[in-house]
Structure formats: C-alpha cells, structure tokens
Write a protein that holds these residues in place. Structure first.
Motif, PDB file in Angstrom:
ATOM      1  N   GLY A  37       0.515  -1.489   0.078  1.00 12.71           N
ATOM      2  CA  GLY A  37      -0.169   0.302  -0.044  1.00 12.71           C
ATOM      3  C   GLY A  37       0.558   1.517  -0.149  1.00 12.71           C
ATOM      4  N   THR A  38       2.373   1.058  -0.051  1.00 13.68           N
ATOM      5  CA  THR A  38       2.930   2.352   0.225  1.00 13.68           C
ATOM      6  C   THR A  38       2.937   3.469  -1.034  1.00 13.68           C
ATOM      7  N   ILE A  39       2.988   4.251  -0.999  1.00 14.01           N
ATOM      8  CA  ILE A  39       3.240   4.323  -2.975  1.00 14.01           C
ATOM      9  C   ILE A  39       4.664   5.845  -2.883  1.00 14.01           C
ATOM     10  N   GLU A  40       5.515   5.611  -3.568  1.00 13.69           N
ATOM     11  CA  GLU A  40       6.696   6.150  -3.688  1.00 13.69           C
ATOM     12  C   GLU A  40       6.242   6.972  -4.927  1.00 13.69           C
ATOM     13  N   ILE A  41       7.142   8.845  -4.215  1.00 14.94           N
ATOM     14  CA  ILE A  41       6.879   9.694  -4.979  1.00 14.94           C
ATOM     15  C   ILE A  41       7.760  10.023  -4.860  1.00 14.94           C
ATOM     16  N   PRO A  42       8.652  10.532  -6.146  1.00 11.67           N
ATOM     17  CA  PRO A  42      10.326  11.295  -6.188  1.00 11.67           C
ATOM     18  C   PRO A  42      10.736  12.365  -5.096  1.00 11.67           C
ATOM     19  N   GLU A  43      11.473  12.640  -4.346  1.00 12.52           N
ATOM     20  CA  GLU A  43      11.555  13.122  -3.356  1.00 12.52           C
ATOM     21  C   GLU A  43      12.121  15.347  -3.766  1.00 12.52           C
ATOM     22  N   GLY A  44      11.616  15.956  -3.562  1.00 21.52           N
ATOM     23  CA  GLY A  44      11.815  17.293  -3.667  1.00 21.52           C
ATOM     24  C   GLY A  44      10.619  18.089  -3.745  1.00 21.52           C
ATOM     25  N   GLU A  45      10.691  19.394  -3.783  1.00 23.91           N
ATOM     26  CA  GLU A  45       8.845  20.187  -3.399  1.00 23.91           C
ATOM     27  C   GLU A  45       8.329  20.076  -4.702  1.00 23.91           C
ATOM     28  N   ILE A  46       9.228  20.453  -6.166  1.00 26.26           N
ATOM     29  CA  ILE A  46       8.302  20.259  -7.108  1.00 26.26           C
ATOM     30  C   ILE A  46       7.309  19.081  -7.119  1.00 26.26           C
ATOM     31  N   TYR A  47       7.676  18.167  -6.823  1.00 21.36           N
ATOM     32  CA  TYR A  47       7.205  17.475  -7.640  1.00 21.36           C
ATOM     33  C   TYR A  47       5.600  16.950  -5.760  1.00 21.36           C
ATOM     34  N   GLU A  48       5.850  17.700  -4.831  1.00 22.74           N
ATOM     35  CA  GLU A  48       4.884  17.967  -3.566  1.00 22.74           C
ATOM     36  C   GLU A  48       3.600  18.291  -4.260  1.00 22.74           C
ATOM     37  N   VAL A  49       4.301  19.133  -4.849  1.00 21.23           N
ATOM     38  CA  VAL A  49       2.327  19.921  -5.369  1.00 21.23           C
ATOM     39  C   VAL A  49       1.875  19.188  -6.059  1.00 21.23           C
ATOM     40  N   HIS A  50       2.399  17.896  -7.184  1.00 27.07           N
ATOM     41  CA  HIS A  50       1.604  17.001  -7.719  1.00 27.07           C
ATOM     42  C   HIS A  50       2.028  15.422  -7.200  1.00 27.07           C
ATOM     43  N   ARG A  51       1.221  15.762  -5.768  1.00 28.37           N
ATOM     44  CA  ARG A  51       1.557  14.932  -5.155  1.00 28.37           C
ATOM     45  C   ARG A  51       0.612  13.434  -5.383  1.00 28.37           C
ATOM     46  N   GLU A  52      -1.145  14.431  -4.784  1.00 24.34           N
ATOM     47  CA  GLU A  52      -2.543  13.651  -5.492  1.00 24.34           C
ATOM     48  C   GLU A  52      -2.539  13.178  -6.361  1.00 24.34           C
ATOM     49  N   LYS A  53      -2.200  13.464  -7.230  1.00 25.42           N
ATOM     50  CA  LYS A  53      -2.486  13.637  -8.809  1.00 25.42           C
ATOM     51  C   LYS A  53      -1.422  12.174  -8.899  1.00 25.42           C
ATOM     52  N   MET A  54      -0.299  12.113  -8.735  1.00 27.89           N
ATOM     53  CA  MET A  54       0.240  11.034  -8.743  1.00 27.89           C
ATOM     54  C   MET A  54       0.512   9.763  -8.171  1.00 27.89           C
ATOM     55  N   GLU A  55      -0.077  10.512  -6.527  1.00 27.33           N
ATOM     56  CA  GLU A  55      -0.487   8.926  -5.951  1.00 27.33           C
ATOM     57  C   GLU A  55      -2.266   8.159  -6.337  1.00 27.33           C
ATOM     58  N   ASN A  56      -2.814   9.225  -7.381  1.00 28.77           N
ATOM     59  CA  ASN A  56      -3.849   8.822  -7.691  1.00 28.77           C
ATOM     60  C   ASN A  56      -3.406   7.644  -8.796  1.00 28.77           C
ATOM     61  N   TRP A  57      -2.799   8.081 -10.383  1.00 29.49           N
ATOM     62  CA  TRP A  57      -2.178   7.134 -10.621  1.00 29.49           C
ATOM     63  C   TRP A  57      -1.248   6.288 -10.542  1.00 29.49           C
ATOM     64  N   VAL A  58      -0.807   5.712  -9.505  1.00 27.91           N
ATOM     65  CA  VAL A  58      -0.387   5.039  -9.454  1.00 27.91           C
ATOM     66  C   VAL A  58      -1.351   3.653  -8.596  1.00 27.91           C
ATOM     67  N   ARG A  59      -2.911   4.305  -7.506  1.00 27.88           N
ATOM     68  CA  ARG A  59      -3.922   3.720  -7.310  1.00 27.88           C
ATOM     69  C   ARG A  59      -4.581   3.052  -8.089  1.00 27.88           C
ATOM     70  N   GLN A  60      -4.599   3.461  -9.070  1.00 27.69           N
ATOM     71  CA  GLN A  60      -6.067   3.653 -10.720  1.00 27.69           C
ATOM     72  C   GLN A  60      -4.858   2.135 -11.580  1.00 27.69           C
ATOM     73  N   MET A  61      -3.027   2.763 -11.425  1.00 25.99           N
ATOM     74  CA  MET A  61      -2.553   1.386 -11.696  1.00 25.99           C
ATOM     75  C   MET A  61      -2.805   0.221 -11.243  1.00 25.99           C
ATOM     76  N   TRP A  62      -3.111   0.141  -9.897  1.00 26.33           N
ATOM     77  CA  TRP A  62      -3.248  -0.774  -9.308  1.00 26.33           C
ATOM     78  C   TRP A  62      -4.434  -1.551  -9.451  1.00 26.33           C
ATOM     79  N   LYS A  63      -5.646  -1.312  -9.635  1.00 26.33           N
ATOM     80  CA  LYS A  63      -6.556  -1.397  -9.586  1.00 26.33           C
ATOM     81  C   LYS A  63      -6.959  -2.436 -11.129  1.00 26.33           C
ATOM     82  N   LEU A  64      -5.667  -2.394 -12.329  1.00 30.18           N
ATOM     83  CA  LEU A  64      -5.541  -2.708 -13.754  1.00 30.18           C
ATOM     84  C   LEU A  64      -5.108  -3.817 -13.722  1.00 30.18           C
TER      85      LEU A  64
END
Length: 314
Positions: A37-64
């Motif tokens: 259930g852990t979602i790995e996101i790259p470190e850094g402030e530039i990625y925090e802005v897109h965290r929700e979107k990136m986490e949703n990509w991973v969750r969607q992938m898990w369902k496929l």
C-alpha cells in the motif's frame, strides 16, 4: 623508496576517491520491498505540488489488470516488466524509468497517457530497480542492451506485427535514444524521449558543479570508478552521438524549469537528431513533470507527431 611510497600513496588515494564516486553515482544497494500500500513519490518540493495526481496514477494502475514478464539480460540479470493492455493488437509503448526510480514510481502516469493515445504499456523495471536484479547503474550504457532484449521479447510474445514505440524518462530517455542507434527490427516505429540528458559526462558535470566541486578535476575519478568498480565505460556511447545515427521518428519533451537535467540538453539532442523529429518544451515543468503540468498538450503533440497509424481506434 620514498618516491615509490609517495606514488603508491597517490595511487591508493586515487582508487579510494574513485571508489567513493562509484558508490555515490553507480552503486545500487539491495532493495527491500515497500510495505503493501506504500506509494513512492520522488523527493523534492516540485513533486509535492503534484503528489495527489501522482498517487492517483499509482492507485489507478493497481486496479488495472496486467501481466508480469521476466527476461534474462545479456549479463545474467533477471529483469521484470508489467504489461497493461489498452486493446488487443494496440501499439505498445516499451517504457523505461529514470535514475534510481522504478516502473511504478516513474511510469504510472505513463500508463494513463498511453491509454489516452490508444496504446498499451509495457513498463520495465530497469536493472537495479524494482524487482529487477543488479547493483550497478550504468546511465544507459548496459540499459540500452536490456532495451534491445525487451524489444525482442515483445515481438516474440505479441507477434511479428506488433508496433513498438520506445519511451523513456530521464535516464530512461537516454536509454531509448542510445538503443535507437542500434540495428532495430521494423516493428519499432518511433521514440519518445522525455527530459533525457545529452551524455553521461555532461550530466555528471552538471551534478558535480551543483555539489560545489570542480568538474574537470572530479569527473576523471567518476569515470575511473565506473571502469574499475562498475566494469563499464561511461563514455562508450551517448544520446547525443546516438541520435546522429538514428533513423526513427523521435519526439522530445522537456520541462523548461528542469533543474536536474537542463532543458538545453534535449535541445542539443534534437538539433543533432538525423531523423524526423519534434521538440516540445513545457513552461514551468520540473524534472519529469512535463505530462503532469500540461497533460492535454502532451497528448495532442504526441498524437499529431505519430499520427493515427500509431494508435488503436476502439
């Protein structure tokens, strides 16, 4: 004897510095599986802005639904990939992630983007990443050979009529650009290179400079560490050299706010590219975030460049 001792000491010091460089730049320690259930996101402030979107990509992938595949590299490593099908017979993007990343972390959004343009996705855990074996990252040198083996596997598994687009982000982009200079089967119809560097030497110079060290003095130790301890030549080839021999259509994407791989490196690759080509730069996008910042433009540019023959129309 004194002079001999001094020389011996200098050699030992050079080897020690080279080994430290090897451990920092190229060595990948054994990887522990992430807790479920852990979602790995790259470190850094530039990625925090897109965290929700990136986490949703991973969750969607898990369902496929997906298939898992395994091949053995030219040097005996077990390499793994997952296949996500848009439709039977759809073109397949063979996708490669970035430096110290993984297929799940770096390419989940790529699956969504593939489906938007009517393609299936085969996302690869590069050597030293995810489930794949190995402990030496070679900045695309050996990885390009792995790419060639994945191409052969894709044709063998999906049939002789399958269309393949080589896709990579960051080091993955360098990987596919260097693979594009090799003798490839006609199934490979194009390359997508997102935020790739022009050469391992050039990106090393950038990183060393940002560390506050003199690149001209430091880089030879990095190269020596790769050769002695990693057993590869960091300058065996480079994307900038490879694209001059590439006959495939290549589309380049790069974020204009990329502070890791500067945008000018994609411009250099684009200028040197011998085949049909197109360059798209995205204002305000950091490293690897071109699609996250402007997904609609990304898809539009990609669809226009390759045309309907590289998409599956349901």
């Amino acid at each position: 004897m004194l002079i001999f001792g001094i020389l011996l000491g200098l050699v030992a010091l050079a080897l020690l510095i080279s080994y430290i460089c090897y451990r920092i730049a190229f060595y990948a320690p054994p990887r522990k599986p992430l807790p479920e259930g852990t979602i790995e996101i790259p470190e850094g402030e530039i990625y925090e802005v897109h965290r929700e979107k990136m986490e949703n990509w991973v969750r969607q992938m898990w369902k496929l639904p997906h298939q898992s595949f395994e091949i053995t590299s030219f040097d005996g490593l077990k390499l793994y990939a997952k296949y996500y099908e848009y439709a039977p017979g759809a073109p397949i993007e063979l996708m490669f992630h970035g430096y110290r990343g993984s297929a799940e972390r770096d390419l989940s959004g790529g699956i969504e983007r593939c489906f938007r343009v009517g393609r299936s996705a085969l996302i690869v855990d590069q050597r030293c990443a995810g489930k794949s074996g190995g402990h030496v990252i070679t900045f695309g040198i050996h990885e390009r050979r792995d790419c060639l083996m994945w191409i052969d596997f894709t044709i063998d598994h999906f049939g002789p009529d399958v269309k393949i687009i080589l896709t990579g982000i960051s080091m993955g982009a360098a990987t596919v650009l260097m693979a594009g200079a090799e003798k490839l089967p006609p199934n490979v119809v194009g390359i997508l290179a997102d935020c790739g560097y022009s050469s391992a030497k050039a990106i090393m110079y950038e990183v060393i400079h940002k560390m506050g060290l003199p690149p001209v003095i430091s880089y030879p130790f990095v190269k020596l560490g790769a050769r002695i301890f990693g057993h590869f030549d960091l300058e065996e080839t480079a994307p900038l050299e490879a694209v001059q021999r590439c006959k495939l259509p290549v589309i380049f994407f790069h974020g204009e706010a990329d502070d890791f791989v500067p945008c000018f490196m994609s411009r250099e690759n684009f200028d040197a590219c011998a085949g049909r080509k197109h360059l798209v730069t995205i204002p305000g996008a950091g490293h690897g975030l071109a699609y996250a910042v402007e997904p609609d433009r990304y898809v539009e540019e990609l669809s226009d460049f390759f045309g309907p023959e590289c998409s599956y129309q349901k």
